[in-house]
Design an enzyme around this catalytic site. Structure first.
Site, mmCIF file in Angstrom:
data_model
loop_
_atom_site.group_PDB
_atom_site.id
_atom_site.type_symbol
_atom_site.label_atom_id
_atom_site.label_comp_id
_atom_site.label_asym_id
_atom_site.label_seq_id
_atom_site.Cartn_x
_atom_site.Cartn_y
_atom_site.Cartn_z
ATOM 1 N N LEU A 40 2.333 7.653 -1.081
ATOM 2 C CA LEU A 40 2.284 6.407 -1.829
ATOM 3 C C LEU A 40 3.714 5.917 -2.002
ATOM 4 O O LEU A 40 4.637 6.720 -2.159
ATOM 5 C CB LEU A 40 1.648 6.608 -3.220
ATOM 6 N N ASP A 41 3.906 4.609 -1.983
ATOM 7 C CA ASP A 41 5.236 4.059 -2.205
ATOM 8 C C ASP A 41 5.768 4.474 -3.567
ATOM 9 O O ASP A 41 4.995 4.767 -4.494
ATOM 10 C CB ASP A 41 5.193 2.527 -2.169
ATOM 11 N N LYS A 42 7.080 4.438 -3.711
ATOM 12 C CA LYS A 42 7.727 4.775 -4.971
ATOM 13 C C LYS A 42 7.120 4.003 -6.138
ATOM 14 O O LYS A 42 6.860 4.560 -7.210
ATOM 15 C CB LYS A 42 9.224 4.475 -4.874
ATOM 16 N N ARG B 130 -0.325 -4.211 1.016
ATOM 17 C CA ARG B 130 0.704 -5.189 0.691
ATOM 18 C C ARG B 130 0.849 -6.221 1.812
ATOM 19 O O ARG B 130 0.932 -7.426 1.566
ATOM 20 C CB ARG B 130 2.029 -4.481 0.426
ATOM 21 N N MET C 75 0.830 -1.190 0.000
ATOM 22 C CA MET C 75 0.000 0.000 0.000
ATOM 23 C C MET C 75 0.858 1.230 0.000
ATOM 24 O O MET C 75 2.010 1.196 0.378
ATOM 25 C CB MET C 75 -0.852 -0.010 1.273
#
Length: 327
Positions: free
Chosen positions: A152-154, A255, A1
C-alpha cells in the site's frame, strides 16, 4: 491505489532461501521456457531474480545445469540453491506499534496507518513496515521480502497481508496471480461519478513523467469496479464516497483510474491535474477497508474488514455538514 506487488516487480532487499527449494514440473507447464516455468513454480521470487539464479548455475534440472533457453518437457525435478544477497544490506529489525488484525502460524494481517512506508527504498532506509515486521516476528528473516506479497502507498491506510513462511507466501502469490484475492477500498473523490461501473483501461508508466503511472495503450491490463455509496454537495465542486473493488493489482491503479474518469481522489495532488475547488485533505483519501482470501494452510475462506481512520471520518463529516448547510 496501494502499490500491489506482483512477481514482475523487484524489491530492493530479498533474502535468499536458507535451504534448497525443489519442485516438479507439472505436465501443464510442458513446453515453457525454463525461466517462465520457474516463475510459475516459485511465484514468491521475481522472474528477474530467478533468471539470474538460472544463468549463474544455481538452478538444477534433474541434477544438471540447464541452458537458459531450454524448454520443459514435464516431470523434471527442479532444485534451487540460491546465493546470499551479499551486495545488499539486510534491513534492521525495529520495534514499532503494529495494528495486528489477525495472526496465526501462517499469516499476519496488518491495518497499516497513514504515513507508514511498506518497505525500505530510496529516501526511506528504515522505520518501514518491513523493519517492524522483523521485530514483531524474527522468523520472517527466513522469508523473502519478510513475507510481504503486496503493498500500500505510504499515504494509503488499511489492510495488508503478510506470509509467515515460504509455503504461505507461495500460495498467497498464486492467489494474487489468479486474481482470487478480493480487495475493497473506500475513496472520497471529486466530481460526479456514475452510480456504478467498471474502469477497464491499461496502466503503464507515464511517458511524460516516469515516476507516475497513466492509462496508456501499451500498459498492462487493469480493471477497477466502483459503486457510489454517498454523494456530497460542496458548492460548485461536488464529491462522492466510492467503494472500489480490484480485479487487477497495478501500481497506483485506483488513483490512476479515478483520475482517468475525471473523478480524482480528494487530496491526491500527485495525480490530480488542474486547479479544483472543493474539500481539502492532506493525503489521498483512500483506505483499504476489506480483504478476502483463502487461508494457505486450511483452505478456508477468510475475510477481514476495518473501519475508516479518524481523518477520513472527519472529512466525511465535513462534507455532510457542508451539504446540509447548502440545503
Amino acid at each position: 491505489m496501494g502499490e500491489n506487488y506482483t512477481a514482475e516487480e523487484e524489491f530492493e532487499w530479498e533474502d535468499a532461501p536458507l535451504a534448497p527449494l525443489s519442485a516438479t514440473v507439472s505436465r501443464d507447464l510442458a513446453g515453457l521456457r525454463m525461466d517462465l516455468a520457474l516463475a510459475k513454480l516459485f511465484p514468491q521470487y521475481s522472474r528477474n531474480r530467478l533468471q539470474v539464479w538460472l544463468k549463474s548455475g544455481h538452478v538444477l534440472v534433474d541434477g544438471r545445469q540447464p541452458q537458459a533457453s531450454a524448454k520443459t518437457i514435464g516431470g523434471e525435478k527442479i532444485e534451487i540453491t540460491a546465493p546470499p544477497a551479499a551486495d545488499v544490506a539486510a534491513p534492521r529489525a525495529q520495534r514499532m506499534a503494529l495494528a495486528v488484525v489477525f495472526e496465526d502460524a501462517d499469516l499476519i494481517v496488518i491495518n497499516k496507518p497513514v504515513g507508514l512506508v511498506v518497505h525500505p527504498g530510496a529516501g526511506n532506509p528504515d522505520r518501514t513496515l518491513l523493519n517492524g515486521l522483523l521485530a514483531h516476528a524474527p522468523s520472517l528473516r527466513k522469508v523473502p521480502r519478510a513475507g510481504i506479497v503486496h503493498r500500500l502507498d505510504k499515504d494509503t491506510s488499511g489492510l495488508l497481508v503478510v506470509a509467515k513462511n515460504l509455503t504461505a507466501q507461495m500460495r498467497l502469490a498464486e492467489q494474487l496471480a489468479a486474481r482470487t484475492v478480493k480487495r475493497t477500498y473506500l475513496a472520497v473523490v471529486h466530481g460526479l461519478p456514475p452510480a456504478s461501473g467498471t474502469i477497464d483501461a491499461p496502466i503503464g508508466r507515464d511517458s511524460r513523467a516516469r515516476t507516475r503511472m497513466a492509462v496508456t495503450t501499451g500498459g498492462k491490463e487493469a480493471r477497477t469496479n466502483f459503486e457510489v455509496l454517498e454523494r456530497f454537495a460542496h458548492g460548485p465542486s461536488p464529491a462522492a464516497l466510492l467503494e472500489c473493488r480490484l480485479d487487477t493489482g497495478r501500481t497506483h491503479q485506483i488513483r490512476v483510474h479515478l483520475q482517468h474518469i475525471k473523478c480524482p481522489i480528494v487530496g491526491d495532488t500527485f495525480y490530480r491535474r488542474g486547479a479544483r475547488s472543493g474539500p481539502a485533505f492532506p493525503r489521498q483519501a483512500l483506505h483499504a477497508t476489506a480483504l478476502e482470501l483463502v487461508h494457505p494452510r486450511s483452505g478456508k475462506p477468510m475475510r477481514w474488514s476495518v473501519p475508516l481512520p479518524a481523518d477520513m471520518k472527519k472529512l466525511l463529516a465535513t462534507l455532510r455538514r457542508a451539504g446540509s448547510d447548502a440545503g
